[in-house]
Scaffold this active site. Sequence first.
Site, PDB file in Angstrom:
ATOM      1  N   ASP A 347       0.823  -1.284   0.156  1.00  0.00           N
ATOM      2  CA  ASP A 347      -0.126   0.078  -0.204  1.00  0.00           C
ATOM      3  C   ASP A 347       0.827   1.256   0.045  1.00  0.00           C
ATOM      4  O   ASP A 347       2.079   1.355   0.534  1.00  0.00           O
ATOM      5  CB  ASP A 347      -0.660  -0.045   1.226  1.00  0.00           C
ATOM      6  N   GLU A 376       1.614  -0.079  -4.898  1.00  0.00           N
ATOM      7  CA  GLU A 376       0.717   0.864  -5.342  1.00  0.00           C
ATOM      8  C   GLU A 376       1.290   2.322  -5.514  1.00  0.00           C
ATOM      9  O   GLU A 376       1.772   2.945  -4.745  1.00  0.00           O
ATOM     10  CB  GLU A 376      -0.318   1.099  -4.305  1.00  0.00           C
TER      11      GLU A 376
END
Length: 630
Positions: A347, A376
Amino acid sequence: MKKILLSLSLILSLMTANAAVKVDRIDPTNWFVGMKDPSLQLMVYGEGIRSAEVTTDYAGVKVDSIVRLDSPNYLLVYLNLDGAQPGEMTLNFKNGKQTKKVKYELKAREMSGDKRMGFTNADVLYMLMPDRFADGDPKNNDIKGLYPYSIDRTQPSLRHGGDLEGIRQHLDYFKELGVTALWFTPVLENNSPDSNGSSSYHGYATTDYYRVDPRFGTNEEYRRLCDEAHAQGLKVVMDMIFNHCGFEHPWVADMPSHDWLNTPEWLDARKDKTKPEVNDKYLQTSYKLTPIVDPYASDVDFKETVDGWFVPTMPDLNQKNPHVIKYLIQNSEWWIETVGIDGIRMDTYPYADADAMALWMKTLNDEYPNFNVVGETWVTEPPYTAAWQKDSKIAKKNSYLNTVMDFSFYDKINQAKREDTDGFTTGMNRIYNNFVYDYLYPNPSSVMAFIENHDTDRFLGNGKDSTALKQGLAILLTANRIPQLYYGTEVLMNGTKEKTDGYVRKDFPGGFPGDTRNAFTVEGRTKAENAMFTWLSRLLHWRQGNDVIIKGSQKQFIPYNGVYVIARQYGGKTVLTVVNGSKKPAALAVKRYAEVIGQAVSAKDILTGNTVSIASDVKLEPRQTLILEF
């Protein structure tokens, strides 16, 4: 007075010497011998443990160093395990005259790191949110000892009760659909209280890096799920967050060192030390990721991006601190070894320190050369994304990150679905132009593409029209990418973020006790939902093991009279993805595509099973999609 002070000092010294040594916890909770890097960091928690000396006489284990942090309640012990064998070693913690012996297990690895096989472009990832997918064990909805929370399915931002057991019970469903890998949003403990109608049901506020959230299940249940998924031929991708933790993590109330978090000054200035009250010392991230690669970036912009907190309830970890990044690196290795995950989705990748993240990736690549991590990287311009991929020639430093997320494709396909395709820029021209920049990627086949996820509006918005959805999925699943689907798309789940993220994270129908219908079954789906499920399942099963899609070359054609064509070729076989990007009837002008059609006169449309003549122009209905194989 001087004698009194000496007496007090002597009393305190005696008290310290006679105080019991407290070791409440050690992270990692156990470790593995035979790793390429023999060093092991132990973070020891316990009141007053900082001043302890540590020894062990376990064969093959050496205490390399001891690091005493700012807090008296933490101690870092660095061990060298070179030559150690599996077994239970004894760690001796001595503080003054007191000694505490603690058993610590060193395990044998189940396999060498090179045998851990990650996800590739041969896979299709199915992304789901455990809290919203299925509640397989209602008994874990009410867990005592956690901060106050509610299970209330009528509230989009509170917990709904889904868990790992619910996912395990539906492994057959994933096989029926035809996906090959499962990506769950984070499953680790998020022991944060509900606040103003919101909760951390999403999992992105970790409060214990070595424990599955008990509302989702146990570490053992996570392992069972992975084992049974593997038995079904399904891989499991674990969502991790190195950029931040949860506010209720022990590191916030008792910071190990003054530089464990980025910009923590505001914590001391709070009136209520138990709450994340924002004051003028708080630094919020700008959410703008461009300063990290911008050659003209100002210091203030860069600092806001990487050192600002994501939100006040998610403390920003300082990966520049070598002890912090060592802790996080070990944690990722521990989960790989302990439950057997097949990949990691990281993330908020660029928000963390780039050098530290590169060290993490290089360590994992050395230990697990066939594993895979996707980061990400949320900027919708291909040059930005490409700069983050391993061995990029346009990056200042090597990230060692194998896979990046194609936010440009997501952005362009969601614009194209609302437009007619003209001769230059709109509609399918946007998709064409996205793939034009694949020359920037060291490895385009290791780029993960998607049309929606848990942070975006559903592709369907608030509607149910599957025509554009099928076009997006057809391109996604045949292009030179690792495709990722979002749960429920196959049964036309919709929603937008106009009010809250919860509306794009709805419960899967039939996954929860009391549901009036069960979309996991043919009988529980509507006619339109069954049609969509069947269409997508046919495409997914066709894609499995299909070398033309996995290994084939890619050639694309500039949209012509509204029609966009992608060709994949391998071993004498060809697949054409044909998309009419117009609301008007169109035609596939066969002569224009002679270089990929060759002498073929007919093809199979794998979406319908029909044979299509390609000896002459092929008529296309408005917004029609064909996938032709010959």
